[in-house]
Design a protein around this motif. Sequence first.
Motif, PDB file in Angstrom:
ATOM      1  N   ARG A  31      -0.140 -49.376  13.778  1.00 26.76           N
ATOM      2  CA  ARG A  31      -0.786 -48.142  14.521  1.00 26.76           C
ATOM      3  C   ARG A  31      -0.850 -47.017  13.558  1.00 26.76           C
ATOM      4  NH1 ARG A  31       0.683 -44.106  18.343  1.00 26.76           N
ATOM      5  NH2 ARG A  31      -1.116 -43.589  19.913  1.00 26.76           N
ATOM      6  N   ASN A  49      -2.693 -43.906  14.238  1.00 22.30           N
ATOM      7  CA  ASN A  49      -3.007 -42.464  14.955  1.00 22.30           C
ATOM      8  C   ASN A  49      -2.122 -41.539  14.302  1.00 22.30           C
ATOM      9  OD1 ASN A  49      -3.641 -44.552  17.036  1.00 22.30           O
ATOM     10  ND2 ASN A  49      -4.986 -42.874  17.476  1.00 22.30           N
ATOM     11  N   GLY A  61      -9.672 -48.087  22.776  1.00 19.84           N
ATOM     12  CA  GLY A  61      -8.861 -48.264  21.911  1.00 19.84           C
ATOM     13  C   GLY A  61      -8.805 -49.582  21.155  1.00 19.84           C
ATOM     14  N   GLY A 112      -6.880 -52.894  21.953  1.00 13.11           N
ATOM     15  CA  GLY A 112      -7.098 -51.947  22.979  1.00 13.11           C
ATOM     16  C   GLY A 112      -7.376 -52.821  24.276  1.00 13.11           C
ATOM     17  N   TRP A 138      -6.155 -48.155  15.700  1.00 16.31           N
ATOM     18  CA  TRP A 138      -6.056 -46.728  16.315  1.00 16.31           C
ATOM     19  C   TRP A 138      -6.224 -46.817  17.937  1.00 16.31           C
ATOM     20  CZ3 TRP A 138      -8.461 -47.444  11.778  1.00 16.31           C
ATOM     21  CH2 TRP A 138      -8.040 -46.658  10.637  1.00 16.31           C
ATOM     22  N   ASN A 139      -5.226 -46.371  18.442  1.00 20.62           N
ATOM     23  CA  ASN A 139      -5.249 -46.523  20.086  1.00 20.62           C
ATOM     24  C   ASN A 139      -4.331 -45.239  20.525  1.00 20.62           C
ATOM     25  OD1 ASN A 139      -5.164 -46.817  22.821  1.00 20.62           O
ATOM     26  ND2 ASN A 139      -4.572 -49.345  22.593  1.00 20.62           N
ATOM     27  N   PRO A 140      -4.931 -44.118  21.080  1.00 24.47           N
ATOM     28  CA  PRO A 140      -6.306 -43.878  21.287  1.00 24.47           C
ATOM     29  C   PRO A 140      -7.488 -44.151  20.209  1.00 24.47           C
ATOM     30  CG  PRO A 140      -5.149 -42.287  22.236  1.00 24.47           C
ATOM     31  CD  PRO A 140      -4.207 -43.025  21.163  1.00 24.47           C
ATOM     32  N   SER A 141      -8.770 -44.486  20.645  1.00 24.23           N
ATOM     33  CA  SER A 141      -9.660 -44.618  19.750  1.00 24.23           C
ATOM     34  C   SER A 141     -10.156 -43.525  19.064  1.00 24.23           C
ATOM     35  CB  SER A 141     -10.998 -44.967  20.345  1.00 24.23           C
ATOM     36  OG  SER A 141     -10.894 -46.363  21.069  1.00 24.23           O
TER      37      SER A 141
END
Length: 410
Positions: free
Chosen positions: A67, A69, A282, A303, A327-330
């Motif tokens: 991830r 983010n 996501g 997502g 990436w999640n959130p997008s």
Amino acid sequence: MLSSSRTPFVALVLAATACSAQPQQSNAAAAAAAPTPTARPNRAPVTSLPDDAPAATIRNVPATTGRANRAATKPPFAQATLATFSEPFAIAVLPDGSALVTEKAGKIKLRRVDGTIADITGAPKVLNDNQGGLLDIAPAPDFAESKLVYISYSEPRPGGSSLALARGQFTGTALVDLQVLWRAGSDGVGGQFGANIAFAPDGKSLFLSSGERQRFTPAQDLEQALGKILHLTLDGKAAPGNPMAAAGGVRAETWSSGHRNPYGLVFTPDGRLWEEEMGPKGGDELNLILPGKNYGWPIVSNGDNYSGKPIPDHPSRPDLEAPKLWWNPSISPGGMAYYSGAMFPAYRGSLLIGALSGESLIRVALNGDSATVADQWDMGARIRDVAQAPDGAIWLLQDDGKLVRLTPKV
């Protein structure tokens, strides 16, 4: 997107190559000599889109690594607006420092070195609807000699549109002898065209990303060119040496499958092909593209459907290729460039990814086949495309129409 989906122009002549292909035509007759696109099996146009991915048939195994983010920081750049366009999609920086820009409505603009803007005639008719329009633009590897330019776009077709690839010769004021080289087929409705063009490092073939048009299942259908990365000759045919070359049809053109909306496509000097794509709600991805691999959409994703209906994470199917980063959130990744310039020596060897909903510029450090987010800068605008100028400056094409030049703060 020359620098957004490829290495800078000079890097295209690297000796290393991902595969072999037919020799390139390098004269003015090449465009006129291009063959007719391969016919696809007749299909009824798709007239409606599904709401969700197919129901899961496997137990979810959550993704726990990769991830990407992170909190955005203040950008360390001086910014200058170079030009303003109308709904621009892609930029291709030419060897002399001028640049070709596509506008989705179907116009090509030239930003000259002196900063003036000119209209370039000869663009094809496009269907400017639901993410479609005039999309990527890419000078041929031998552009300095041949003046050939490749473009991708949503071509009006019965019942909707199809992703198409065309080539013409740039005269300085027009694209002439424009010919369609390839069509995705599977005509109908839907956005998510992908449409990025990247030339193989030896300059003898090209790779084209083709989105799944918001239809989900074609990404896993090897008889459809949707949701794939295709490897084609410079004339738009299946490149020799592809994983399913002997199968003919779409299979022979396919390099990888299981993609949703692949936006960025770039070779690095070590010959690796990197791709980033928009996930659903996501699950945006950075992938290392390997021949014959299936990247899982819509069977797995990190997502969920926009309805909130879950999709199993990538570890649920370890036989399918997982992203290097997600990436999640997008962030809604736009264009991508490999940076090799002198102006920002600390960024050399990095990928630069523009984020649309994330309104950021993201730097990804590479180490062989691994990737790590090194920086995420808050740019305060949706970044549609990223390019490296000949002097090493970073150019951003924004959804508000601005072309912005980034240089180090003094």
